[in-house]
Design a protein around this motif. Sequence first.
Motif, PDB file in Angstrom:
ATOM      1  N   THR A   1       0.849  -1.210   0.000  1.00  0.00           N
ATOM      2  CA  THR A   1       0.000   0.000   0.000  1.00  0.00           C
ATOM      3  C   THR A   1       0.875   1.247   0.000  1.00  0.00           C
ATOM      4  OG1 THR A   1      -1.597  -1.243   1.302  1.00  0.00           O
ATOM      5  CG2 THR A   1      -1.904   1.140   1.219  1.00  0.00           C
TER       6      THR A   1
ATOM      7  N   GLU B   1      -2.034  -6.374 -13.281  1.00  0.00           N
ATOM      8  CA  GLU B   1      -3.432  -5.947 -13.226  1.00  0.00           C
ATOM      9  C   GLU B   1      -3.947  -5.865 -11.785  1.00  0.00           C
ATOM     10  OE1 GLU B   1      -5.910  -8.266 -15.752  1.00  0.00           O
ATOM     11  OE2 GLU B   1      -4.995  -7.486 -17.582  1.00  0.00           O
TER      12      GLU B   1
ATOM     13  N   LEU C   1      -8.558   1.360  -6.520  1.00  0.00           N
ATOM     14  CA  LEU C   1      -9.323   1.383  -5.258  1.00  0.00           C
ATOM     15  C   LEU C   1      -8.907   2.580  -4.393  1.00  0.00           C
ATOM     16  CD1 LEU C   1      -9.635  -2.207  -3.725  1.00  0.00           C
ATOM     17  CD2 LEU C   1     -11.458  -0.723  -4.555  1.00  0.00           C
TER      18      LEU C   1
ATOM     19  N   ARG D   1     -11.194   5.649  -3.242  1.00  0.00           N
ATOM     20  CA  ARG D   1     -11.369   5.926  -1.802  1.00  0.00           C
ATOM     21  C   ARG D   1     -11.079   7.403  -1.516  1.00  0.00           C
ATOM     22  NH1 ARG D   1      -7.435   2.636   0.414  1.00  0.00           N
ATOM     23  NH2 ARG D   1      -8.598   0.890  -0.439  1.00  0.00           N
TER      24      ARG D   1
ATOM     25  N   LEU E   1     -14.026  -1.152   4.877  1.00  0.00           N
ATOM     26  CA  LEU E   1     -15.038  -0.829   3.865  1.00  0.00           C
ATOM     27  C   LEU E   1     -15.408  -2.055   3.027  1.00  0.00           C
ATOM     28  CD1 LEU E   1     -13.538   2.594   2.699  1.00  0.00           C
ATOM     29  CD2 LEU E   1     -15.621   2.274   4.029  1.00  0.00           C
TER      30      LEU E   1
ATOM     31  N   LEU F   1     -18.004   4.955   4.930  1.00  0.00           N
ATOM     32  CA  LEU F   1     -16.732   5.672   4.990  1.00  0.00           C
ATOM     33  C   LEU F   1     -16.649   6.589   6.215  1.00  0.00           C
ATOM     34  CD1 LEU F   1     -14.034   6.194   3.631  1.00  0.00           C
ATOM     35  CD2 LEU F   1     -15.143   7.856   2.152  1.00  0.00           C
TER      36      LEU F   1
ATOM     37  N   ALA G   1      -0.302   4.911   4.856  1.00  0.00           N
ATOM     38  CA  ALA G   1      -0.419   3.572   4.263  1.00  0.00           C
ATOM     39  C   ALA G   1      -1.217   2.636   5.176  1.00  0.00           C
ATOM     40  CB  ALA G   1       0.975   3.006   4.002  1.00  0.00           C
TER      41      ALA G   1
ATOM     42  N   LEU H   1       0.797   4.164  -2.745  1.00  0.00           N
ATOM     43  CA  LEU H   1       0.553   5.564  -2.371  1.00  0.00           C
ATOM     44  C   LEU H   1       1.684   6.467  -2.860  1.00  0.00           C
ATOM     45  CD1 LEU H   1      -0.858   4.987   1.213  1.00  0.00           C
ATOM     46  CD2 LEU H   1      -2.104   6.081  -0.655  1.00  0.00           C
TER      47      LEU H   1
ATOM     48  N   HIS I   1      -4.872   3.539   5.097  1.00  0.00           N
ATOM     49  CA  HIS I   1      -5.560   3.077   3.885  1.00  0.00           C
ATOM     50  C   HIS I   1      -5.812   1.575   3.940  1.00  0.00           C
ATOM     51  CE1 HIS I   1      -6.375   6.240   0.957  1.00  0.00           C
ATOM     52  NE2 HIS I   1      -5.380   6.900   1.518  1.00  0.00           N
ATOM     53  N   ALA I   2      -4.847   0.848   4.466  1.00  0.00           N
ATOM     54  CA  ALA I   2      -5.036  -0.602   4.581  1.00  0.00           C
ATOM     55  C   ALA I   2      -6.235  -0.903   5.485  1.00  0.00           C
ATOM     56  CB  ALA I   2      -3.759  -1.240   5.133  1.00  0.00           C
TER      57      ALA I   2
ATOM     58  N   ARG J   1      -9.529   0.047   3.744  1.00  0.00           N
ATOM     59  CA  ARG J   1      -9.860  -0.946   2.714  1.00  0.00           C
ATOM     60  C   ARG J   1     -10.540  -2.146   3.353  1.00  0.00           C
ATOM     61  NH1 ARG J   1      -9.111  -5.241  -0.005  1.00  0.00           N
ATOM     62  NH2 ARG J   1      -8.436  -5.407  -2.200  1.00  0.00           N
TER      63      ARG J   1
ATOM     64  N   GLU K   1     -13.756  -3.457   0.615  1.00  0.00           N
ATOM     65  CA  GLU K   1     -13.572  -3.198  -0.809  1.00  0.00           C
ATOM     66  C   GLU K   1     -12.960  -4.409  -1.516  1.00  0.00           C
ATOM     67  OE1 GLU K   1     -12.781   1.631  -0.551  1.00  0.00           O
ATOM     68  OE2 GLU K   1     -11.095   0.250  -0.491  1.00  0.00           O
ATOM     69  N   GLU K   2     -13.440  -4.676  -2.704  1.00  0.00           N
ATOM     70  CA  GLU K   2     -12.909  -5.758  -3.525  1.00  0.00           C
ATOM     71  C   GLU K   2     -12.243  -5.153  -4.748  1.00  0.00           C
ATOM     72  OE1 GLU K   2     -13.034  -8.947  -2.814  1.00  0.00           O
ATOM     73  OE2 GLU K   2     -14.372  -8.836  -1.068  1.00  0.00           O
ATOM     74  N   ALA K   3     -10.975  -5.494  -4.936  1.00  0.00           N
ATOM     75  CA  ALA K   3     -10.284  -4.994  -6.132  1.00  0.00           C
ATOM     76  C   ALA K   3     -10.755  -5.766  -7.366  1.00  0.00           C
ATOM     77  CB  ALA K   3      -8.782  -5.143  -5.965  1.00  0.00           C
ATOM     78  N   VAL K   4     -11.076  -5.045  -8.413  1.00  0.00           N
ATOM     79  CA  VAL K   4     -11.490  -5.715  -9.657  1.00  0.00           C
ATOM     80  C   VAL K   4     -10.400  -5.508 -10.700  1.00  0.00           C
ATOM     81  CG1 VAL K   4     -13.250  -5.808 -11.469  1.00  0.00           C
ATOM     82  CG2 VAL K   4     -13.897  -5.238  -9.110  1.00  0.00           C
ATOM     83  N   ALA K   5      -9.750  -6.605 -11.050  1.00  0.00           N
ATOM     84  CA  ALA K   5      -8.626  -6.507 -11.988  1.00  0.00           C
ATOM     85  C   ALA K   5      -9.136  -6.326 -13.418  1.00  0.00           C
ATOM     86  CB  ALA K   5      -7.770  -7.755 -11.890  1.00  0.00           C
TER      87      ALA K   5
ATOM     88  N   ALA L   1      -5.500  -2.575 -10.095  1.00  0.00           N
ATOM     89  CA  ALA L   1      -6.831  -2.567  -9.463  1.00  0.00           C
ATOM     90  C   ALA L   1      -6.749  -1.987  -8.053  1.00  0.00           C
ATOM     91  CB  ALA L   1      -7.392  -3.983  -9.420  1.00  0.00           C
TER      92      ALA L   1
END
Lengths: 215, 178
Positions: free
Chosen positions: A6, A32, A40, A44, B172, B118, B162, A10, B165-166, B169, B174-178, A36
């Motif tokens: 992360t 990829e 995100l 955010r 929340l 959030l 950092a 950043l 944010h972790a 994530r 959140e799911e990363a979509v590749a 992604a």
Amino acid sequence: MTHLTTEQLLELREPGLEPGLDGARAHLATCEACQAELRLIDQRVARLRALATPRPGRDHFLAIRSQYVADRRRKRIRWAGIGSLALAASVALVVLAPDGPTGGRADGLSIGPAYAVATDGDTDLATIIARSQELEEALRVYDPDSRMIDARTATIAARLEDQLSTVDRQIELFGALDRSVPERQAERLRLWNERVGLLNALMDVHLTKATYAGM
Amino acid sequence: MNAFPLVQEETLLPLVRRGDPKAQESLYRAYQAQVYALARRICRTREDAEDVLQETFLEVFRSIGQYRGNGSLWGWIRTIASSKALMRLRRNKYRDTDELHDDVAMPRREDTGLRMDLEAALERLSDTARAVVWLHDVEGYTHDEIATMMSKTVSFSKSQLARAHARLRLWLGEEAVA
């Protein structure tokens, strides 16, 4: 394959990339999953920026203004106080001197009426300055700035503080003028009386929280 | 976050410098919402944010003579507000320690399957982490500037961001979509 952390992602969003991030950038270009993750983070941050703007529950201007004026008055009084102490001391000297207002002069001449009038004024002035200083000290000890006040009290206190500032400026101005002119002495006395009246009102407002002050 | 530029700033500021009440009120009305929003995001409670709002404008009115027009007026006011808010955090020493612990990568049991909005997630961050996130991501301060304001190092600011944010994530969902 080791994905970017992360912190690295950043870093890649920062303007002016550091040279040490070349490898991270190269990885991002082909990965990829990391792309992604970076999306995100972007989303955010965009959501954070779009959060609703909270509003204060009440208006604070009068409280701020009141404190500002009180601060300014205190600063001015610190300086004016030195002047008024000197004035009070000189008045006391005239009043208390063995050959003071009622006594004769060394050269045997009688004291004229103008001098006698000015001396009465001086006595009153010394008393009123002393009263003003007492009230100022009482206000300082009460320390209204450290107490919660309602909007109505703040409004009235701010108005009184503004009036006090105006009177203080006039007192300062008269302090710089020749004291031997009787009219000026009378005006000076009027201003100090007004100052005491305003300080009294200010004390009333703070002590009775305006509601009972009849203002 | 950008504040609305103050209309007639050039004519208003000399009056504010002289302590004119109407000019002060105009300045206050122009920027109070932005100052409060910043303070509210950094401070834990509404009461603290309102105190910061008052302290900020009192300082602005006292020190307006020091503002020379280098940079925007809002930038100058915002720096005062940020500094007051951070000072308030230090003074209060809220519930957490100021450090985020290393359990970020290892979610607590109650975090599993948790999905919060959030606002709630931001509230849940430690005071320092929340302040860094807000100052960096929303207000646009650099890590150098944040480090200076917090009397910490640049790497402290970076790692706080950092880790925050972790956590966000995770909370929340959140799911990363590749």
